[in-house]
Design an enzyme around this catalytic site. Structure first.
Site, mmCIF file in Angstrom:
data_model
loop_
_atom_site.group_PDB
_atom_site.id
_atom_site.type_symbol
_atom_site.label_atom_id
_atom_site.label_comp_id
_atom_site.label_asym_id
_atom_site.label_seq_id
_atom_site.Cartn_x
_atom_site.Cartn_y
_atom_site.Cartn_z
ATOM 1 N N THR A 48 0.936 -1.358 -0.315
ATOM 2 C CA THR A 48 -0.030 -0.398 0.132
ATOM 3 C C THR A 48 0.318 1.519 -0.563
ATOM 4 O O THR A 48 1.597 1.293 1.158
ATOM 5 C CB THR A 48 -0.992 0.491 1.339
ATOM 6 O OG1 THR A 48 -1.625 1.474 1.710
ATOM 7 C CG2 THR A 48 0.105 -0.566 2.307
ATOM 8 N N GLU A 102 0.192 3.663 2.478
ATOM 9 C CA GLU A 102 0.054 4.359 2.864
ATOM 10 C C GLU A 102 1.823 3.652 3.609
ATOM 11 O O GLU A 102 1.784 4.493 5.249
ATOM 12 C CB GLU A 102 -0.515 3.306 4.085
ATOM 13 C CG GLU A 102 -2.168 3.928 3.848
ATOM 14 C CD GLU A 102 -2.484 5.088 4.575
ATOM 15 O OE1 GLU A 102 -1.769 5.969 5.562
ATOM 16 O OE2 GLU A 102 -3.275 5.735 3.089
ATOM 17 N N TYR A 157 -1.954 0.398 10.788
ATOM 18 C CA TYR A 157 -1.679 -0.426 9.810
ATOM 19 C C TYR A 157 -0.778 -0.399 8.362
ATOM 20 O O TYR A 157 -0.673 -1.538 7.902
ATOM 21 C CB TYR A 157 -2.983 -0.025 8.897
ATOM 22 C CG TYR A 157 -2.867 -0.090 7.769
ATOM 23 C CD1 TYR A 157 -4.153 -1.446 7.140
ATOM 24 C CD2 TYR A 157 -2.957 0.066 6.195
ATOM 25 C CE1 TYR A 157 -3.869 -1.826 5.572
ATOM 26 C CE2 TYR A 157 -3.028 0.526 5.018
ATOM 27 C CZ TYR A 157 -3.669 -0.626 4.567
ATOM 28 O OH TYR A 157 -3.506 -1.200 3.494
ATOM 29 N N LYS A 199 1.351 -3.097 7.441
ATOM 30 C CA LYS A 199 2.404 -3.550 5.888
ATOM 31 C C LYS A 199 3.621 -3.481 5.854
ATOM 32 O O LYS A 199 3.929 -3.996 4.294
ATOM 33 C CB LYS A 199 1.216 -2.208 5.001
ATOM 34 C CG LYS A 199 -0.295 -2.838 5.027
ATOM 35 C CD LYS A 199 -1.009 -4.027 3.816
ATOM 36 C CE LYS A 199 -1.674 -4.223 3.634
ATOM 37 N NZ LYS A 199 -2.534 -5.129 3.007
HETATM 38 P P1 NAP Z 1 -11.799 -5.092 2.090
HETATM 39 O O1 NAP Z 1 -12.858 -4.993 1.032
HETATM 40 O O2 NAP Z 1 -11.534 -4.393 3.175
HETATM 41 O O3 NAP Z 1 -11.337 -6.380 1.971
HETATM 42 C C1 NAP Z 1 -10.564 -6.630 3.054
HETATM 43 C C2 NAP Z 1 -10.831 -8.621 2.802
HETATM 44 O O4 NAP Z 1 -9.754 -9.447 3.668
HETATM 45 C C3 NAP Z 1 -12.208 -8.851 3.199
HETATM 46 O O5 NAP Z 1 -12.529 -10.454 2.217
HETATM 47 C C4 NAP Z 1 -12.105 -9.198 4.376
HETATM 48 O O6 NAP Z 1 -13.051 -11.437 4.888
HETATM 49 C C5 NAP Z 1 -10.727 -10.372 4.739
HETATM 50 N N1 NAP Z 1 -9.902 -10.630 5.956
HETATM 51 C C6 NAP Z 1 -9.524 -9.724 6.662
HETATM 52 N N2 NAP Z 1 -9.773 -10.388 8.139
HETATM 53 C C7 NAP Z 1 -9.135 -11.640 7.834
HETATM 54 C C8 NAP Z 1 -9.154 -12.739 8.344
HETATM 55 N N3 NAP Z 1 -8.693 -12.547 10.013
HETATM 56 N N4 NAP Z 1 -9.054 -13.558 8.219
HETATM 57 C C9 NAP Z 1 -9.028 -14.040 6.250
HETATM 58 N N5 NAP Z 1 -9.637 -12.758 5.637
HETATM 59 C C10 NAP Z 1 -9.716 -11.672 6.325
HETATM 60 O O7 NAP Z 1 -10.269 -4.384 1.214
HETATM 61 P P2 NAP Z 1 -10.308 -4.271 -0.469
HETATM 62 O O8 NAP Z 1 -9.908 -2.587 -0.617
HETATM 63 O O9 NAP Z 1 -10.325 -5.108 -0.900
HETATM 64 O O10 NAP Z 1 -8.299 -4.320 0.105
HETATM 65 C C11 NAP Z 1 -7.957 -5.342 -0.469
HETATM 66 C C12 NAP Z 1 -5.856 -5.346 -0.088
HETATM 67 O O11 NAP Z 1 -5.670 -4.533 -0.705
HETATM 68 C C13 NAP Z 1 -6.315 -5.289 1.361
HETATM 69 O O12 NAP Z 1 -5.285 -5.796 2.156
HETATM 70 C C14 NAP Z 1 -5.524 -3.780 2.155
HETATM 71 O O13 NAP Z 1 -4.870 -3.337 2.662
HETATM 72 C C15 NAP Z 1 -4.574 -3.518 0.388
HETATM 73 N N6 NAP Z 1 -4.864 -2.365 0.041
HETATM 74 C C16 NAP Z 1 -6.325 -2.009 -0.230
HETATM 75 C C17 NAP Z 1 -6.129 -0.077 -1.433
HETATM 76 C C18 NAP Z 1 -7.093 0.738 -1.899
HETATM 77 O O14 NAP Z 1 -7.497 1.508 -2.138
HETATM 78 N N7 NAP Z 1 -8.826 -0.740 -1.633
HETATM 79 C C19 NAP Z 1 -4.634 0.431 -1.275
HETATM 80 C C20 NAP Z 1 -3.617 0.021 -0.849
HETATM 81 C C21 NAP Z 1 -3.698 -1.732 -0.743
HETATM 82 P P3 NAP Z 1 -14.241 -10.353 5.368
HETATM 83 O O15 NAP Z 1 -15.049 -10.412 4.266
HETATM 84 O O16 NAP Z 1 -14.639 -11.819 6.649
HETATM 85 O O17 NAP Z 1 -14.380 -9.322 6.366
HETATM 86 O O1 F7E Z 2 -9.398 7.666 4.056
HETATM 87 C C1 F7E Z 2 -9.698 11.567 4.871
HETATM 88 C C2 F7E Z 2 -8.973 10.615 5.927
HETATM 89 O O2 F7E Z 2 -10.034 5.782 4.849
HETATM 90 C C3 F7E Z 2 -8.750 9.041 2.614
HETATM 91 C C4 F7E Z 2 -7.023 1.828 2.028
HETATM 92 O O3 F7E Z 2 -8.019 1.676 1.164
HETATM 93 O O4 F7E Z 2 -6.427 3.528 1.407
HETATM 94 C C5 F7E Z 2 -7.113 3.098 2.201
HETATM 95 O O5 F7E Z 2 -6.660 4.160 2.963
HETATM 96 C C6 F7E Z 2 -8.223 10.123 3.166
HETATM 97 C C7 F7E Z 2 -7.330 10.327 4.582
HETATM 98 O O6 F7E Z 2 -8.302 5.552 3.184
HETATM 99 C C8 F7E Z 2 -13.228 11.240 6.545
HETATM 100 O O7 F7E Z 2 -8.017 11.277 7.338
HETATM 101 C C9 F7E Z 2 -11.908 12.974 5.735
HETATM 102 O O8 F7E Z 2 -6.722 11.383 4.632
HETATM 103 O O9 F7E Z 2 -10.733 6.584 2.301
HETATM 104 P P1 F7E Z 2 -9.473 6.094 3.505
HETATM 105 P P2 F7E Z 2 -7.003 5.780 3.413
HETATM 106 O O10 F7E Z 2 -7.180 6.155 4.757
HETATM 107 O O11 F7E Z 2 -5.772 6.772 2.233
HETATM 108 C C10 F7E Z 2 -5.097 2.876 1.408
HETATM 109 C C11 F7E Z 2 -3.839 2.854 0.659
HETATM 110 C C12 F7E Z 2 -4.996 1.536 1.700
HETATM 111 O O12 F7E Z 2 -4.000 0.934 1.779
HETATM 112 C C13 F7E Z 2 -6.049 1.421 2.944
HETATM 113 O O13 F7E Z 2 -5.959 -0.061 2.991
HETATM 114 O O14 F7E Z 2 -9.194 10.814 3.821
HETATM 115 N N1 F7E Z 2 -10.414 11.730 5.431
HETATM 116 N N2 F7E Z 2 -12.975 12.368 6.079
HETATM 117 C C14 F7E Z 2 -11.673 10.780 5.689
HETATM 118 N N3 F7E Z 2 -11.265 9.405 5.818
HETATM 119 C C15 F7E Z 2 -12.822 8.723 5.966
HETATM 120 N N4 F7E Z 2 -12.430 7.078 6.367
HETATM 121 N N5 F7E Z 2 -13.765 9.203 6.887
HETATM 122 C C16 F7E Z 2 -14.351 10.555 6.280
HETATM 123 O O15 F7E Z 2 -14.857 11.076 6.997
#
Ligand code: NAP
Ligand code: F7E
Length: 365
Positions: free
Chosen positions: A129, A131, A153, A157
């Site tokens: 990520t 992050e 987090y 990671k």
């Molecule tokens: P998500 O929608 O939150 O999905 C997370 C998945 O992990 C769900 O299927 C969840 O299962 C499963 N999980 C959580 N804890 C578990 C456990 N203990 N055992 C087995 N499964 C478990 O996340 P996403 O947005 O698809 O992201 C996918 C991956 O990419 C994650 O690793 C995230 O950190 C990473 N990532 C995401 C982004 C983004 O912007 N979306 C960016 C960079 C990296 P349940 O349905 O049972 O909860």
């Molecule tokens: O926040 C700001 C918050 O929760 C984005 C995950 O998929 O992407 C995701 O993490 C920004 C942050 O995503 C609210 O403070 C303002 O600066 O949508 P978010 P995230 O934290 O960037 C990364 C790449 C991952 O890896 C993670 O798994 O938006 N923000 N107001 C808010 N965020 C939330 N959630 N709610 C608010 O009301």
């Protein structure tokens, strides 16, 4: 490769569901890990269940034995490790659980491959990520930018990233990390900022919610479309050598800009006035009943103890080496497709779904 067997952890998540569709289309046998919970929430993959090449198994990232057994049974040729406690704000409330799943969980997957002697036949993709860049030391960020994780987090990671690199070097495994910047979609979890905004814009436009409360409106992100990003996960594992890649659009926007555009697509024009905690989004154009009303407010509840505020990715390497197109879906198209989806979803929910209390509860994140 004749025998294409993928094992996806996190199959019920946003990315897992799109990746399953993508791999099934490519002719893979797809196996996914699900875990037991009191409410079965498998909406994102419901349409895949019952397909002959799609299989679900119970296991948990916290349970090595279940992973070892499953990897031994499925004998995957590719593992996509997407499972994670993926919410940054939640990681401040549940840091130990986050570390167990997002850090040690990665080790468990790698060890499950080694225990079953599949190092030479099974490639591993790790969902890393942006992050990791956290309190950024360089803008935009590329594969050589130093990491500075800025949440529990991100720290978890970071372990995942380094253990993958270590196993690649120590055991000659084909395992790599995709350093993915934020990617969103109509399947995005409802407590991430983009989906929170598109759902609220739709509800407010349809008279089912009064206000949207947000945290830091100045925060900057490089937002892409999840459907485009899962292709990259696959491309990374098809590359001739195991390498880590930054996946991003190369374009940056603020939370305020996302909000403004989402409300426009829902038929509401906002004017932002005030600063910091006092900033408000007031309706200047839209349904008569909303003109002059404050529809967006800032609440300290959504501020994080440490916030990552300047993410901007440089996808040059992915473009050059993987032939990936970071401009397939623009920011404008992404916001539009999410709002259109949520306008239809909210309309189908009926009047009963009116949100009477604005989302001030911290549980709304
Ligand atoms: P998500 O929608 O939150 O999905 C997370 C998945 O992990 C769900 O299927 C969840 O299962 C499963 N999980 C959580 N804890 C578990 C456990 N203990 N055992 C087995 N499964 C478990 O996340 P996403 O947005 O698809 O992201 C996918 C991956 O990419 C994650 O690793 C995230 O950190 C990473 N990532 C995401 C982004 C983004 O912007 N979306 C960016 C960079 C990296 P349940 O349905 O049972 O909860
Ligand atoms: O926040 C700001 C918050 O929760 C984005 C995950 O998929 O992407 C995701 O993490 C920004 C942050 O995503 C609210 O403070 C303002 O600066 O949508 P978010 P995230 O934290 O960037 C990364 C790449 C991952 O890896 C993670 O798994 O938006 N923000 N107001 C808010 N965020 C939330 N959630 N709610 C608010 O009301």
């Amino acid at each position: 490769m004749d025998n294409k067997i993928a094992l996806i952890t996190g199959v019920t998540g946003q990315d897992g569901s799109y990746l399953s569709e993508f791999l099934l289309d490519k002719g893979y046998e797809v196996h996914g890990i699900i875990r037991r919970s009191s409410v079965d929430y498998r909406e994102r993959i419901a349409h895949l269940e019952g397909q002959p090449h799609f299989h679900l198994h119970y296991a948990d990232m916290g349970d090595s034995m279940s992973l070892v057994k499953l990897v031994g049974m499925v004998k995957p040729t590719e593992i996509y490790n997407l499972a994670a406690q993926s919410h940054v704000q939640v990681s401040f409330d549940a840091p130990e659980f986050t570390a167990d799943v997002d850090a040690v969980g990665v080790l468990r997957v790698l060890e499950a491959v080694r225990t079953n002697h599949l190092e030479k036949t099974c490639k591993v993709y790790q969902a890393s990520t942006s992050e990791l860049y956290g309190k950024v030391e360089e803008v935009p960020q590329n594969e050589n930018t130093p990491f500075h994780p800025y949440s529990p987090y991100a720290v978890a990671k970071l372990y995942g990233f380094w253990i993958v690199k270590e196993y690649r070097e120590a055991y000659d495994m084909f395992c790599c990390s995709g350093i993915l910047f934020n990617h969103e979609s109509e399947r995005r979890g409802e407590t991430f900022v983009t989906r929170k905004i598109t759902l609220a814009a739709a509800r407010i436009a349809q008279g089912k919610q009064e206000k949207l409360f947000l945290g830091n409106l100045d925060s900057l992100r490089d937002w892409g479309y999840a459907k485009d990003y899962v292709e990259c996960m696959w491309l990374i594992l098809q590359h001739e050598t195991p390498e880590d890649f930054v996946i991003a659009t190369g374009v940056q926007h603020s939370v305020r800009e996302f909000t403004d555009l989402a409300f426009r697509h829902a038929g509401i024009e906002l004017r932002f006035e005030g600063e910091g905690i006092n900033e408000k989004g007031v309706c200047v154009k839209g349904p008569d009943s909303l003109i002059g009303k404050t529809l967006v407010e800032v609440s300290e509840d959504f501020y994080r103890p440490t916030d990552v505020v300047n993410l901007w990715g440089d996808p040059t390497k992915a473009k050059a080496k993987l032939g990936w197109n970071p401009a397939k879906t623009t920011f404008e198209q992404l916001v539009k497709l999410m709002v259109e989806h949520d306008m239809a979803k909210v309309a189908s929910e009926g009047a009963a779904a009116k949100v009477t209390l604005p989302n001030t509860s911290k549980r709304e994140l």
